[in-house]
Design a protein around this motif. Structure first.
Motif, PDB file in Angstrom:
ATOM      1  N   VAL A   7     -73.164 -14.956 -77.831  1.00  0.00           N
ATOM      2  CA  VAL A   7     -73.867 -14.643 -76.587  1.00  0.00           C
ATOM      3  C   VAL A   7     -73.099 -15.360 -75.475  1.00  0.00           C
ATOM      4  CG1 VAL A   7     -76.074 -14.688 -75.370  1.00  0.00           C
ATOM      5  CG2 VAL A   7     -76.042 -14.559 -77.869  1.00  0.00           C
ATOM      6  N   TYR A   8     -72.877 -14.657 -74.369  1.00  0.00           N
ATOM      7  CA  TYR A   8     -71.981 -15.157 -73.332  1.00  0.00           C
ATOM      8  C   TYR A   8     -72.656 -15.104 -71.969  1.00  0.00           C
ATOM      9  CZ  TYR A   8     -69.044 -13.961 -77.266  1.00  0.00           C
ATOM     10  OH  TYR A   8     -68.546 -13.849 -78.531  1.00  0.00           O
ATOM     11  N   GLN A   9     -72.264 -16.058 -71.108  1.00  0.00           N
ATOM     12  CA  GLN A   9     -72.754 -16.046 -69.729  1.00  0.00           C
ATOM     13  C   GLN A   9     -71.644 -16.591 -68.826  1.00  0.00           C
ATOM     14  OE1 GLN A   9     -76.190 -18.603 -69.960  1.00  0.00           O
ATOM     15  NE2 GLN A   9     -74.961 -20.449 -70.265  1.00  0.00           N
ATOM     16  N   PRO A  10     -71.674 -16.218 -67.549  1.00  0.00           N
ATOM     17  CA  PRO A  10     -70.635 -16.719 -66.639  1.00  0.00           C
ATOM     18  C   PRO A  10     -70.727 -18.234 -66.497  1.00  0.00           C
ATOM     19  CG  PRO A  10     -71.799 -14.852 -65.664  1.00  0.00           C
ATOM     20  CD  PRO A  10     -72.582 -15.261 -66.867  1.00  0.00           C
ATOM     21  N   LYS A  11     -69.567 -18.885 -66.560  1.00  0.00           N
ATOM     22  CA  LYS A  11     -69.503 -20.334 -66.342  1.00  0.00           C
ATOM     23  C   LYS A  11     -68.089 -20.670 -65.875  1.00  0.00           C
ATOM     24  CE  LYS A  11     -70.362 -24.823 -68.401  1.00  0.00           C
ATOM     25  NZ  LYS A  11     -70.049 -25.635 -69.572  1.00  0.00           N
ATOM     26  N   ASP A  12     -67.991 -21.370 -64.781  1.00  0.00           N
ATOM     27  CA  ASP A  12     -66.692 -21.781 -64.228  1.00  0.00           C
ATOM     28  C   ASP A  12     -65.731 -20.596 -64.091  1.00  0.00           C
ATOM     29  OD1 ASP A  12     -67.716 -24.354 -64.282  1.00  0.00           O
ATOM     30  OD2 ASP A  12     -66.887 -24.779 -66.271  1.00  0.00           O
ATOM     31  N   GLY A  13     -66.265 -19.455 -63.696  1.00  0.00           N
ATOM     32  CA  GLY A  13     -65.403 -18.312 -63.420  1.00  0.00           C
ATOM     33  C   GLY A  13     -64.978 -17.504 -64.623  1.00  0.00           C
ATOM     34  N   LEU A  14     -65.488 -17.858 -65.797  1.00  0.00           N
ATOM     35  CA  LEU A  14     -65.169 -17.091 -67.007  1.00  0.00           C
ATOM     36  C   LEU A  14     -66.473 -16.816 -67.760  1.00  0.00           C
ATOM     37  CD1 LEU A  14     -62.043 -18.995 -68.376  1.00  0.00           C
ATOM     38  CD2 LEU A  14     -62.056 -16.646 -67.554  1.00  0.00           C
ATOM     39  N   LEU A  15     -66.382 -15.999 -68.802  1.00  0.00           N
ATOM     40  CA  LEU A  15     -67.527 -15.821 -69.690  1.00  0.00           C
ATOM     41  C   LEU A  15     -67.433 -16.881 -70.778  1.00  0.00           C
ATOM     42  CD1 LEU A  15     -67.522 -11.950 -69.834  1.00  0.00           C
ATOM     43  CD2 LEU A  15     -69.391 -13.359 -68.966  1.00  0.00           C
ATOM     44  N   ALA A  16     -68.476 -17.719 -70.876  1.00  0.00           N
ATOM     45  CA  ALA A  16     -68.477 -18.820 -71.840  1.00  0.00           C
ATOM     46  C   ALA A  16     -69.554 -18.577 -72.885  1.00  0.00           C
ATOM     47  CB  ALA A  16     -68.753 -20.136 -71.117  1.00  0.00           C
ATOM     48  N   ASP A  17     -69.350 -19.153 -74.073  1.00  0.00           N
ATOM     49  CA  ASP A  17     -70.369 -19.111 -75.117  1.00  0.00           C
ATOM     50  C   ASP A  17     -71.644 -19.775 -74.627  1.00  0.00           C
ATOM     51  OD1 ASP A  17     -69.282 -17.999 -77.619  1.00  0.00           O
ATOM     52  OD2 ASP A  17     -67.778 -19.576 -77.391  1.00  0.00           O
ATOM     53  N   VAL A  18     -72.783 -19.167 -74.891  1.00  0.00           N
ATOM     54  CA  VAL A  18     -74.050 -19.848 -74.664  1.00  0.00           C
ATOM     55  C   VAL A  18     -74.204 -20.867 -75.801  1.00  0.00           C
ATOM     56  CG1 VAL A  18     -76.556 -19.595 -74.617  1.00  0.00           C
ATOM     57  CG2 VAL A  18     -75.108 -17.891 -73.496  1.00  0.00           C
ATOM     58  N   PRO A  19     -74.323 -22.176 -75.454  1.00  0.00           N
ATOM     59  CA  PRO A  19     -74.356 -23.196 -76.514  1.00  0.00           C
ATOM     60  C   PRO A  19     -75.514 -22.958 -77.489  1.00  0.00           C
ATOM     61  CG  PRO A  19     -74.115 -24.205 -74.349  1.00  0.00           C
ATOM     62  CD  PRO A  19     -74.411 -22.764 -74.116  1.00  0.00           C
ATOM     63  N   VAL A  78     -77.977 -11.217 -88.356  1.00  0.00           N
ATOM     64  CA  VAL A  78     -77.276 -11.378 -87.078  1.00  0.00           C
ATOM     65  C   VAL A  78     -78.227 -11.816 -85.965  1.00  0.00           C
ATOM     66  CG1 VAL A  78     -76.032 -10.141 -85.253  1.00  0.00           C
ATOM     67  CG2 VAL A  78     -75.448  -9.734 -87.642  1.00  0.00           C
ATOM     68  N   MET A  79     -79.468 -11.276 -85.980  1.00  0.00           N
ATOM     69  CA  MET A  79     -80.347 -11.479 -84.829  1.00  0.00           C
ATOM     70  C   MET A  79     -80.746 -12.939 -84.600  1.00  0.00           C
ATOM     71  SD  MET A  79     -80.441  -8.846 -83.074  1.00  0.00           S
ATOM     72  CE  MET A  79     -81.561  -9.567 -81.874  1.00  0.00           C
ATOM     73  N   ASP A  80     -80.710 -13.765 -85.653  1.00  0.00           N
ATOM     74  CA  ASP A  80     -80.994 -15.187 -85.445  1.00  0.00           C
ATOM     75  C   ASP A  80     -79.907 -15.810 -84.572  1.00  0.00           C
ATOM     76  OD1 ASP A  80     -79.219 -14.650 -87.511  1.00  0.00           O
ATOM     77  OD2 ASP A  80     -79.695 -16.471 -88.627  1.00  0.00           O
ATOM     78  N   ARG A  81     -78.646 -15.438 -84.855  1.00  0.00           N
ATOM     79  CA  ARG A  81     -77.526 -15.996 -84.085  1.00  0.00           C
ATOM     80  C   ARG A  81     -77.585 -15.536 -82.629  1.00  0.00           C
ATOM     81  NH1 ARG A  81     -72.843 -13.646 -87.615  1.00  0.00           N
ATOM     82  NH2 ARG A  81     -74.244 -13.054 -89.298  1.00  0.00           N
ATOM     83  N   ILE A  82     -78.087 -14.325 -82.408  1.00  0.00           N
ATOM     84  CA  ILE A  82     -78.168 -13.790 -81.045  1.00  0.00           C
ATOM     85  C   ILE A  82     -79.398 -14.355 -80.324  1.00  0.00           C
ATOM     86  CG2 ILE A  82     -78.553 -11.672 -79.719  1.00  0.00           C
ATOM     87  CD1 ILE A  82     -76.729 -10.286 -81.858  1.00  0.00           C
ATOM     88  N   ALA A  83     -80.527 -14.396 -81.021  1.00  0.00           N
ATOM     89  CA  ALA A  83     -81.770 -14.844 -80.376  1.00  0.00           C
ATOM     90  C   ALA A  83     -81.648 -16.277 -79.863  1.00  0.00           C
ATOM     91  CB  ALA A  83     -82.935 -14.732 -81.360  1.00  0.00           C
ATOM     92  N   ARG A  84     -80.856 -17.106 -80.550  1.00  0.00           N
ATOM     93  CA  ARG A  84     -80.687 -18.499 -80.119  1.00  0.00           C
ATOM     94  C   ARG A  84     -79.985 -18.615 -78.763  1.00  0.00           C
ATOM     95  NH1 ARG A  84     -79.292 -19.494 -85.590  1.00  0.00           N
ATOM     96  NH2 ARG A  84     -77.096 -19.643 -85.014  1.00  0.00           N
ATOM     97  N   GLY A  85     -79.410 -17.519 -78.290  1.00  0.00           N
ATOM     98  CA  GLY A  85     -78.713 -17.543 -77.004  1.00  0.00           C
ATOM     99  C   GLY A  85     -79.614 -17.266 -75.816  1.00  0.00           C
ATOM    100  N   PHE A  86     -80.933 -17.128 -76.066  1.00  0.00           N
ATOM    101  CA  PHE A  86     -81.849 -16.753 -74.994  1.00  0.00           C
ATOM    102  C   PHE A  86     -83.068 -17.667 -74.984  1.00  0.00           C
ATOM    103  CE2 PHE A  86     -79.369 -13.033 -76.063  1.00  0.00           C
ATOM    104  CZ  PHE A  86     -79.014 -12.543 -74.812  1.00  0.00           C
ATOM    105  N   THR A  87     -83.571 -17.921 -73.764  1.00  0.00           N
ATOM    106  CA  THR A  87     -84.810 -18.691 -73.630  1.00  0.00           C
ATOM    107  C   THR A  87     -85.994 -17.761 -73.932  1.00  0.00           C
ATOM    108  OG1 THR A  87     -85.075 -18.089 -71.319  1.00  0.00           O
ATOM    109  CG2 THR A  87     -83.768 -20.065 -71.781  1.00  0.00           C
ATOM    110  N   GLU A  88     -87.175 -18.370 -74.110  1.00  0.00           N
ATOM    111  CA  GLU A  88     -88.356 -17.551 -74.386  1.00  0.00           C
ATOM    112  C   GLU A  88     -88.620 -16.585 -73.231  1.00  0.00           C
ATOM    113  OE1 GLU A  88     -91.932 -19.554 -75.632  1.00  0.00           O
ATOM    114  OE2 GLU A  88     -93.163 -17.770 -75.265  1.00  0.00           O
ATOM    115  N   ALA A  89     -88.454 -17.063 -71.996  1.00  0.00           N
ATOM    116  CA  ALA A  89     -88.697 -16.193 -70.839  1.00  0.00           C
ATOM    117  C   ALA A  89     -87.712 -15.029 -70.833  1.00  0.00           C
ATOM    118  CB  ALA A  89     -88.585 -17.005 -69.557  1.00  0.00           C
ATOM    119  N   GLU A  90     -86.465 -15.321 -71.157  1.00  0.00           N
ATOM    120  CA  GLU A  90     -85.456 -14.251 -71.200  1.00  0.00           C
ATOM    121  C   GLU A  90     -85.801 -13.236 -72.286  1.00  0.00           C
ATOM    122  OE1 GLU A  90     -81.320 -16.366 -69.636  1.00  0.00           O
ATOM    123  OE2 GLU A  90     -81.955 -16.728 -71.691  1.00  0.00           O
ATOM    124  N   ILE A  91     -86.246 -13.749 -73.439  1.00  0.00           N
ATOM    125  CA  ILE A  91     -86.590 -12.856 -74.549  1.00  0.00           C
ATOM    126  C   ILE A  91     -87.751 -11.946 -74.155  1.00  0.00           C
ATOM    127  CG2 ILE A  91     -87.684 -12.833 -76.840  1.00  0.00           C
ATOM    128  CD1 ILE A  91     -85.794 -15.210 -77.554  1.00  0.00           C
TER     129      ILE A  91
END
Lengths: 406, 106, 86
Positions: A359-371, C62-75
């Protein structure tokens, strides 16, 4: 004169998008371009897709074609679905991009208010001295090269050495060469079991590496050998006629050699001045607008997308986000910062799939991994998990091609 | 023993310029990298490389922490006479490794 | 928080509403090619499944790895949007 009038009209009409629709041109009818054209059309934008070829041959699953597990026609997609919806499709090569118009190969021109380019990659076989892609196919663009490599494997006698060479990063589809090696190894194991495959790599690490290595140890232990950069894996020249592949530290006499050359953004992107010194296109990660030329947006394999890989899934996700951004900009609004997803499946044998997601989001002008997000399939997973992921790969392909091509 | 790769021709004509490539598999730990527990991984690098051609030094290099893992060095020399080429890597923690290759000059 | 969620549902109802961050990527898989189609499902069910995957429940690949990239509000915003998208 006409251009000036059009531009004026577009500016005046900007707040009322649906009435005097501004013109958007999309160059390139692959996963990114076709999906962008459809998405823009659905958003009420008048869009013209420029694509040289009458049909598109998809790269995902083309490794299965090489290994004889799938036929090429399953990779072919047309543009009738786009036309039926009302997207204008022009089958011409784009020659140059001038100020607010695309000049076509036949000399015609298409004016645009904003341009979306999905030019894919250019291959550089000239970077490897001696390389002749008719003798040593790259098969890195689905089409005649895919079938040439398949025929060479079919014609090879049992006991031959297949050499596959992988370039340094970045290149289209990071795990693709390793899926290809796996499926060729499967072909050899089932059809020509005395043969061997050597995977020469210009890198020391690769995508889904531990999952591939786990599968190779189980499925192809004496058949497939990976030679990383630090073990002399970098190919420096070839003798295409003699089928000799030379690395920094040795040479291999191949029966079949598949040399995947270094790559850059597609030629039209270079001609249009959209690439930087890396050969790829820097873009804004919110709008996907070029950092070199305003008004031109870029998506897919051609761009520098930070952590986001060069995959069909990524191109499709970028297309949707870019279309929203273009529509917002045409309305005079600022596009909202996006989040994007990538998921990429690889087959290591029929019914055995592995995946990487991010999952990616803009950070410092690039697309970065969402931690905390993303990652690969678990190691040591049971066969039913591998089978499920092989099935998901096919589900994804059916869905994404339907979404891009109708 | 680290794995070493060396590429040079077995034979050369007198006066010919030959290219030599070397690679040693080594982590080249910089001494600046924090580990998972917060401590810093101690420096462990190759610091020096030398090539002796019949006991005469013909090429040498100083290596620093910024040099990548598995250092690859390529250089050329003039094939003057048949003999032995000795390649020596030295580094932190008393590391030293020498490999030899013969060259026949015709 | 609850008010926020309710609001985002209402805003997302018109078919032309812009997708919230992340929502447009869903179409790559969930469009009728074999994986579950999301359009037309209740937003609460979609959000519930995503939140469970994020919490490590269920057995997705796969969806566990993707879901972790979003907050509850975003979900919840994504679920509300994809539920009514075409």
């Amino acid at each position: 004169m006409r251009r000036r009038a059009l531009l004026g009209a577009a500016l005046l009409a900007a707040p009322a998008l649906a009435q005097a629709a501004p013109q958007v041109v999309v160059i390139g009818g692959g996963f990114g371009g076709a999906a962008a054209a459809r998405a823009l059309h659905r958003l009420g934008v008048a869009v013209t897709l420029v694509e040289r070829d009458a049909t598109y041959l998809a790269c995902p699953f083309s490794n299965a074609v090489i290994a004889g597990l799938r036929e090429m026609e399953a990779q072919r997609f047309g543009y009738d679905g786009l036309r039926r919806e009302g997207v204008a499709v022009v089958h011409q090569a784009a020659r140059t991009v001038e100020d607010r118009r695309v000049v076509l190969a036949d000399g015609g021109a298409l004016p645009f208010d904003r341009l979306v380019m999905a030019p894919g990659i250019a291959l550089h076989p000239d970077a490897i001295p001696g390389l002749d892609t008719e003798a040593m196919p790259h098969a890195w663009r689905a089409g005649p090269q895919t079938l040439l490599l398949r025929r060479q494997l079919e014609a090879m006698e049992d006991g031959g050495l297949v050499v596959l060479s992988v370039p340094a990063n970045p290149y289209r589809c990071p795990p693709g060469p390793y899926e290809r090696a796996s499926l060729i190894a499967h072909y050899l194991k089932t059809r020509k079991p005395r043969s061997k495959l050597i995977l020469l790599d210009a890198k020391d690490a690769f995508s889904k590496q531990r999952l591939f290595e786990e599968a190779w140890a189980a499925l192809y232990p004496d058949l497939l050998e990976w030679v990383p950069l630090s073990s002399g894996g970098k190919v420096v020249e070839v003798d295409a006629a003699a089928r000799v592949v030379r690395t920094e530290f040795g040479e291999h006499q191949a029966a079949v050699a598949n040399i995947i050359p270094p790559q850059s953004a597609g030629r039209i992107a270079q001609a249009a001045g959209l690439t930087d010194r890396s050969g790829w296109c820097p873009v804004d990660p919110v709008s996907f607008e070029s950092r070199q030329r305003p008004g031109i947006h870029l998506i897919g394999d051609a761009i520098i997308a930070g952590a986001m890989p060069k995959s069909a899934f990524a191109a499709h996700a970028q297309a949707r986000v870019c279309a929203e951004a273009v529509a917002a900009l045409l309305r005079g609004e600022a596009p909202a910062p996006p989040k994007l997803i990538n998921t990429c499946y690889s087959l290591v044998e029929p019914g055995y799939g592995i995946s990487i997601a991010g999952v990616y989001q803009p950070k410092d002008g690039l697309l970065a991994d969402v931690p905390g997000a993303g990652g690969v399939s678990p190691l040591g997973a049971p066969a039913k998990v591998r089978a499920a992921e092989a099935g998901y790969a096919e589900d994804w392909f059916r869905t994404v091609t339907a979404d891009a091509f109708g | 023993m680290a794995r070493v790769l060396i590429n040079l021709p077995r034979t050369a004509r007198r006066g010919e310029v030959i290219e030599i490539r070397t690679l040693i598999q080594h982590v080249m730990e910089t001494g600046y990298r924090p580990r998972a527990d917060g401590s810093v991984a101690p420096r462990d690098i190759i610091t020096h490389f030398a090539c002796l051609y019949n006991n005469e030094e013909v090429f040498a290099a100083e290596l620093a922490p910024a040099i990548a893992a598995n250092p690859f060095l390529s250089f050329s020399l003039v094939a003057a006479e048949s003999g032995i080429l000795a390649f020596t890597w030295t580094g932190d923690n008393g590391f030293e490794q020498t490999e030899t290759r013969s060259l026949t000059v015709t | 928080m609850r008010i926020c969620v309710a609001l985002s549902v209402m805003v997302a109802l018109p078919a032309v509403a812009a997708p919230p961050p992340g929502a447009s990527s869903c179409a790559g898989c969930h469009g009728g090619g074999g994986m579950p189609v999301l359009a037309g499902q209740p937003a609460e069910a979609i959000a519930g499944a995503m939140l469970a995957y994020k919490a490590g429940q269920g057995s997705p690949t796969v969806m566990d790895r993707i879901a972790r990239g979003f907050t509850e509000a975003e979900i919840r915003a994504i679920a509300a949007w994809v539920a009514v998208s075409r």
